[in-house]
Every structure is written in structure tokens, then in C-alpha cells.
Design a protein around this motif. Structure first.
Motif, PDB file in Angstrom:
ATOM      1  N   PHE A  34     -15.322  44.345 -16.833  1.00 26.73           N
ATOM      2  CA  PHE A  34     -16.768  44.298 -17.004  1.00 26.73           C
ATOM      3  C   PHE A  34     -17.109  44.055 -18.470  1.00 26.73           C
ATOM      4  CE2 PHE A  34     -16.888  45.945 -12.850  1.00 26.73           C
ATOM      5  CZ  PHE A  34     -18.192  45.979 -12.387  1.00 26.73           C
ATOM      6  N   HIS A  35     -18.205  43.354 -18.679  1.00 25.82           N
ATOM      7  CA  HIS A  35     -18.793  43.272 -20.023  1.00 25.82           C
ATOM      8  C   HIS A  35     -20.265  43.651 -19.900  1.00 25.82           C
ATOM      9  CE1 HIS A  35     -20.044  42.013 -23.993  1.00 25.82           C
ATOM     10  NE2 HIS A  35     -18.769  41.860 -24.327  1.00 25.82           N
ATOM     11  N   TYR A  36     -20.604  44.815 -20.488  1.00 26.93           N
ATOM     12  CA  TYR A  36     -21.970  45.326 -20.437  1.00 26.93           C
ATOM     13  C   TYR A  36     -22.769  44.826 -21.627  1.00 26.93           C
ATOM     14  CZ  TYR A  36     -20.507  48.569 -16.774  1.00 26.93           C
ATOM     15  OH  TYR A  36     -20.041  49.109 -15.605  1.00 26.93           O
ATOM     16  N   ALA A  37     -24.076  44.644 -21.418  1.00 28.13           N
ATOM     17  CA  ALA A  37     -24.944  44.154 -22.494  1.00 28.13           C
ATOM     18  C   ALA A  37     -24.968  45.115 -23.674  1.00 28.13           C
ATOM     19  CB  ALA A  37     -26.357  43.951 -21.952  1.00 28.13           C
ATOM     20  N   ASP A  39     -22.408  46.939 -24.778  1.00 29.31           N
ATOM     21  CA  ASP A  39     -21.086  47.132 -25.375  1.00 29.31           C
ATOM     22  C   ASP A  39     -20.582  45.857 -26.037  1.00 29.31           C
ATOM     23  OD1 ASP A  39     -21.348  49.578 -24.216  1.00 29.31           O
ATOM     24  OD2 ASP A  39     -19.729  49.325 -22.762  1.00 29.31           O
ATOM     25  N   ASN A  40     -19.780  46.040 -27.065  1.00 28.45           N
ATOM     26  CA  ASN A  40     -19.136  44.906 -27.726  1.00 28.45           C
ATOM     27  C   ASN A  40     -17.805  44.549 -27.087  1.00 28.45           C
ATOM     28  OD1 ASN A  40     -21.199  44.636 -29.683  1.00 28.45           O
ATOM     29  ND2 ASN A  40     -20.290  46.271 -30.914  1.00 28.45           N
ATOM     30  N   ALA A  41     -17.131  45.563 -26.517  1.00 25.13           N
ATOM     31  CA  ALA A  41     -15.809  45.359 -25.934  1.00 25.13           C
ATOM     32  C   ALA A  41     -15.890  45.438 -24.414  1.00 25.13           C
ATOM     33  CB  ALA A  41     -14.829  46.411 -26.462  1.00 25.13           C
ATOM     34  N   PRO A  42     -14.999  44.757 -23.707  1.00 26.09           N
ATOM     35  CA  PRO A  42     -14.994  44.826 -22.244  1.00 26.09           C
ATOM     36  C   PRO A  42     -14.500  46.177 -21.742  1.00 26.09           C
ATOM     37  CG  PRO A  42     -13.150  43.521 -23.015  1.00 26.09           C
ATOM     38  CD  PRO A  42     -13.984  43.825 -24.221  1.00 26.09           C
ATOM     39  N   THR A  43     -14.786  46.439 -20.470  1.00 28.37           N
ATOM     40  CA  THR A  43     -14.430  47.692 -19.820  1.00 28.37           C
ATOM     41  C   THR A  43     -13.614  47.393 -18.575  1.00 28.37           C
ATOM     42  OG1 THR A  43     -16.422  48.815 -20.610  1.00 28.37           O
ATOM     43  CG2 THR A  43     -15.346  49.754 -18.688  1.00 28.37           C
ATOM     44  N   LEU A 375     -27.763  42.491  -7.742  1.00 27.49           N
ATOM     45  CA  LEU A 375     -26.340  42.170  -7.762  1.00 27.49           C
ATOM     46  C   LEU A 375     -26.116  40.821  -7.092  1.00 27.49           C
ATOM     47  CD1 LEU A 375     -23.224  42.711  -7.861  1.00 27.49           C
ATOM     48  CD2 LEU A 375     -23.516  43.950  -5.692  1.00 27.49           C
ATOM     49  N   ASN A 376     -25.363  39.958  -7.766  1.00 27.39           N
ATOM     50  CA  ASN A 376     -24.923  38.690  -7.188  1.00 27.39           C
ATOM     51  C   ASN A 376     -23.406  38.617  -7.342  1.00 27.39           C
ATOM     52  OD1 ASN A 376     -27.518  36.926  -6.702  1.00 27.39           O
ATOM     53  ND2 ASN A 376     -27.827  37.991  -8.655  1.00 27.39           N
ATOM     54  N   GLU A 377     -22.702  38.404  -6.225  1.00 30.18           N
ATOM     55  CA  GLU A 377     -21.244  38.414  -6.262  1.00 30.18           C
ATOM     56  C   GLU A 377     -20.680  37.267  -5.432  1.00 30.18           C
ATOM     57  OE1 GLU A 377     -18.069  41.920  -6.185  1.00 30.18           O
ATOM     58  OE2 GLU A 377     -18.956  41.568  -4.204  1.00 30.18           O
ATOM     59  N   LEU A 378     -19.717  36.559  -6.015  1.00 33.56           N
ATOM     60  CA  LEU A 378     -18.963  35.523  -5.322  1.00 33.56           C
ATOM     61  C   LEU A 378     -17.540  36.012  -5.101  1.00 33.56           C
ATOM     62  CD1 LEU A 378     -20.084  32.262  -7.157  1.00 33.56           C
ATOM     63  CD2 LEU A 378     -20.577  32.870  -4.776  1.00 33.56           C
ATOM     64  N   SER A 411     -24.649  43.568 -16.644  1.00 36.64           N
ATOM     65  CA  SER A 411     -23.249  43.213 -16.898  1.00 36.64           C
ATOM     66  C   SER A 411     -22.841  41.998 -16.081  1.00 36.64           C
ATOM     67  CB  SER A 411     -22.337  44.385 -16.549  1.00 36.64           C
ATOM     68  OG  SER A 411     -22.379  44.648 -15.152  1.00 36.64           O
ATOM     69  N   TYR A 412     -21.726  41.393 -16.498  1.00 34.16           N
ATOM     70  CA  TYR A 412     -21.026  40.424 -15.663  1.00 34.16           C
ATOM     71  C   TYR A 412     -19.565  40.843 -15.599  1.00 34.16           C
ATOM     72  CZ  TYR A 412     -19.688  38.295 -20.160  1.00 34.16           C
ATOM     73  OH  TYR A 412     -19.213  38.078 -21.427  1.00 34.16           O
ATOM     74  N   SER A 413     -18.881  40.447 -14.526  1.00 31.64           N
ATOM     75  CA  SER A 413     -17.506  40.909 -14.322  1.00 31.64           C
ATOM     76  C   SER A 413     -16.680  39.843 -13.624  1.00 31.64           C
ATOM     77  CB  SER A 413     -17.487  42.205 -13.497  1.00 31.64           C
ATOM     78  OG  SER A 413     -18.001  41.982 -12.188  1.00 31.64           O
ATOM     79  N   ILE A 414     -15.368  39.964 -13.813  1.00 32.19           N
ATOM     80  CA  ILE A 414     -14.405  39.113 -13.126  1.00 32.19           C
ATOM     81  C   ILE A 414     -13.221  39.975 -12.734  1.00 32.19           C
ATOM     82  CG2 ILE A 414     -13.325  38.435 -15.309  1.00 32.19           C
ATOM     83  CD1 ILE A 414     -12.655  35.740 -13.981  1.00 32.19           C
ATOM     84  N   GLY A 415     -12.659  39.719 -11.565  1.00 32.97           N
ATOM     85  CA  GLY A 415     -11.546  40.546 -11.126  1.00 32.97           C
ATOM     86  C   GLY A 415     -10.927  40.022  -9.849  1.00 32.97           C
TER      87      GLY A 415
END
Length: 420
Positions: A34-37, A39-43, A375-378, A411-415
Motif C-alpha cells: 500500500f501507498h497512503y497519501a 505516508d512517504n514510504a509504502p506499507t 474502493l475500485n479493485e481489478l 491509497s493505492y495498492s498492488i499485490g
């Protein structure tokens, strides 16, 4: 020859499972970045859902972990029940363990967006994915005739709603997790702006846990109608903070000191839900009423639908959409509530055989408390059981609104997701 406890446990397990006519196991593991608006670093985000079921036993274990200083984690087995049937027809039963009383008779599990789910105990540690929890105890579902059932549940243990940790340091400074709702950090007195220090006053854990809970209800089910009516008593799921404030002065600074004594007063509720199966969207209407505070009542209206098929050549999956309204109407709350005239839409779409899209919109519309979660998820299936996930989560709203307090947590995320 002596048998050790390990061997005895293995033999007991084999005897138990050999007595069952079937057993099924499902597991869903997700790993995302995750990358939150804010935060500077990903989670790193990790979740796992495991379901194990036999003829008499059912458990679902939800695990959730988020890294970082603002992270949280949860391991929650719910339901966790063993069922005994009164006769060979398996129409009337008794269960032991952990379960929501109405999950055994309703067509769908009790959801947070329903009237009952909004006032019931929840696990909110994963704040954007709350779950309605069951009680720990025992219950019966007794068939009165083919269409009517009597439901009764008793629990000697009370587990309150768990939300994101607020957290305090030894000095009384706040140390919150990501989605914690913060109390005031300062106060103006005599024209001077002073910081607030907090101190929790906690009673014995046994005084919190050993609290009786009782549920009784009737359920009706036929091809046209699913209906239940119920009454129950339990401690309030969310703490009511009793506060005592003083002005603390020392050689170095001046601050306000607030002592917090959390209480869980007993509540009494009644409710009724009706779902019309023959009408489009199978509408479900539910009303719950606080029996000691008549201005406190909640109403929900929910509709269900099969997701539309964009690609006619896709084999239809087991996806279900829903939409509805949840509101407490007359009751005025100082703090923002999930039911501040909430509207919601869950929309799953199978675009191609390998590509699926899911959208969830939740918005509170009450004047002065308007907010939004979208929430939008692909999900792209790379091979059987293994998928790639891409998601965008948008949070917005006014200051004193349910989702507005988290508007800097978009946030946006990839996984990836693995199914077994």
C-alpha cells in the motif's frame, strides 16, 4: 506400551474426523503493498482467510497484518462452532463455540450495513473491512414446524468491539494506529491553549469479560418470505468514556490532565427483519429498537442482485452485488456514526474470463457529516488460484464525519492473491 500426549491427540483427531461424512478446506492469502497519501514510504499488508468445515464443525479464521508504526494486526476465529443435532432429520440443533445466532437461519450472514449489524459487536481493526462478530457460548435452533424455528443463545463472555488502537505512551501522549479516531489534543482555558494528557482507569479484566448475554427469536422461511423477530440483551459494544479532568501544574509546564474510565452499560434491544424473495432485488427491511431509549432506533433497507455479465462467454462466477440505506433517523450523536444516513453499493463485475472488477461505495449523507469511501479493485487471474490485484481507495468528507476523519488515508495498492 505408553502413549504420549502427542500420540493421543493425533488418534483423537483421526477418530473425530473419521466420524464426519465430509471435510472441506479453503484458504485465501493476500499480500499487497500500500501507498497512503499521508505516508512517504509504502506499507506491507497481509491477510489470510481460512475456512474449514465438516458435517458438525465449522470455523473461519481471519488474519490481518499491516506493517509500520501505524500498523495493526488481528487474528479472529469466527465462527468457531460444533453442532449437535437432536435427531437424524437434522432439523433442530444445538451448537457450542462462537457464532452469531441469526447466521444459522438467515439466507445471508449479518452484515455491518444492516440495522442489527450496526449495533452488534464488530471487529473493526481492519477499519475499512469491518466484520460482525459472533458470541461465545451455546445456542439452539429448534424447528416448530417446517416454516418456523425458535432461536435461543446464551453467552457468559462479553467481547467488545475492537477498533484501531488509540494507544498511549507512559506520559499520556497519543500513539494511534492508522485509522484510530483521536480525542482532542489541546484545550483553551483562560485564553491559554494547553495540551491534554490522558490516563486510562481500567477495571479488572474479569469485570469486563464475565457479562451475561441472552438472545431469543423466531424465524420464518418459505419460498416467498424470510422473516425473523428477536430480542436480546448485552453490554454496549463500544465503550462509554466517563471522564474527570484536572489542571496539572509543575515547574516545567502546565497541561490539562483527563482521567478516562471506560464503561460498557447494559442494553436491551428488539428487532425484526423481512426479506421478500419474489420481488426484484430480494429487498430486505430491518428495524432494531433500543428498549430503554426509544429515540434510539436504526432502520436498514438492502437489495441483492447477481452481477451483470459484460462478456457473455464468461462462465458466471458466484458473485453477488448489493445496495441499500442505513440510518438512525431521530437519534442525535455527538460523534460521527456509520449510520449517519449511509447509502452503499457493492458491484462485482466479471469483465473477461481472467479479469474481474469490484467497486464499493459507502457515503454518509447526513447534513454536516457528509463523507465518502470508494474502493475500485481489478483482479487479473494469472493462473488457476493465483491472481494479481490492483486497487484504489478514496476517502473524503467533512471534519466531523465518519470517513472524513480518514480523508488523508486514501491509497493505492498492488499485490497478489493465492487460493487453495
Amino acid at each position: 506400551m505408553r502413549l504420549g500426549t502427542k500420540h493421543i491427540g493425533i488418534i483423537a483427531s483421526l477418530l473425530f474426523f473419521s466420524s464426519e461424512s465430509f471435510a472441506s478446506f479453503q484458504d485465501e492469502l493476500q499480500f499487497q503493498i500500500f501507498h497512503y497519501a499521508s505516508d512517504n514510504a509504502p506499507t506491507i499488508y497481509l491477510s489470510d482467510k481460512t475456512i474449514f468445515e465438516t458435517q458438525n464443525f465449522l470455523t473461519k479464521v481471519d488474519f490481518y497484518f499491516e506493517s509500520g508504526l501505524k500498523g495493526a494486526w488481528s487474528l479472529d476465529p469466527d465462527p468457531l462452532r460444533y453442532t449437535l443435532y437432536f435427531d437424524d432429520s437434522e432439523k433442530s440443533l444445538m451448537w457450542f463455540g462462537r457464532e452469531h445466532p441469526l447466521n444459522l437461519t438467515r439466507g445471508y450472514i449479518v452484515e455491518p450495513t444492516s440495522a442489527l449489524g450496526s449495533v452488534w459487536v464488530q471487529n473493526q481493526l481492519d477499519a475499512l473491512n469491518p466484520r460482525v462478530n459472533g458470541w461465545i457460548g451455546t445456542g439452539i435452533v429448534h424447528e416448530l414446524d417446517p416454516k418456523w424455528k425458535f432461536i435461543a443463545t446464551y453467552s457468559p463472555l462479553f467481547i467488545p468491539t475492537f477498533g484501531p488502537s488509540l494507544g498511549f505512551t507512559d506520559r499520556g501522549d497519543l500513539n494511534p494506529s492508522r485509522f484510530a479516531r483521536l480525542p482532542p489534543s489541546n484545550v483553551i482555558t483562560g485564553g491559554v491553549n494547553l495540551p491534554i494528557r490522558y490516563q486510562l482507569r481500567l477495571n479488572q479484566l474479569s469485570e469486563l469479560l464475565f457479562r451475561h448475554q441472552v438472545f431469543m427469536g423466531l424465524s420464518h422461511d418459505d419460498p416467498n418470505l424470510n422473516l425473523d423477530a428477536y430480542v436480546y440483551t448485552a453490554p454496549r459494544p463500544m465503550a462509554v468514556p466517563l471522564t474527570d479532568a484536572t489542571l496539572a501544574v509543575n515547574q516545567n509546564d502546565v497541561n490539562a490532565k483527563v482521567y478516562i474510565d471506560p464503561q460498557f452499560p447494559r442494553e436491551y434491544w428488539s428487532g425484526m427483519r423481512s426479506q421478500l424473495k419474489e420481488l426484484p432485488f430480494h429487498p430486505s427491511v430491518e428495524l432494531v429498537q433500543n428498549l430503554t431509549e426509544f429515540s434510539n432506533h436504526i432502520v436498514s433497507l438492502t437489495g441483492y442482485f447477481e452481477s451483470p455479465q459484460i462478456n457473455p462467454f464468461v462462465v458466471k462466477r458466484a458473485t453477488r452485488g448489493s445496495f441499500g440505506i442505513l440510518s438512525h433517523f431521530q437519534k442525535e450523536f455527538t460523534d460521527p456514526q456509520f449510520g449517519d444516513f449511509l447509502i452503499f453499493l457493492k458491484l462485482p463485475l466479471d469483465i473477461t474470463y481472467d479479469l474481474a472488477y469490484r467497486s464499493l461505495v459507502e457515503s454518509t449523507l447526513m447534513t454536516g457529516k457528509q463523507s465518502l469511501y470508494w474502493l475500485n479493485e481489478l483482479e487479473y487471474t494469472m493462473k488457476r488460484g493465483l491472481s494479481l490485484l490492483l486497487a484504489l481507495r478514496i476517502l473524503a468528507g467533512e471534519d466531523n464525519s465518519y470517513f472524513g476523519a480518514w480523508r488523508n488515508q486514501s491509497s493505492y495498492s498492488i499485490g497478489v492473491k493465492q487460493l487453495w
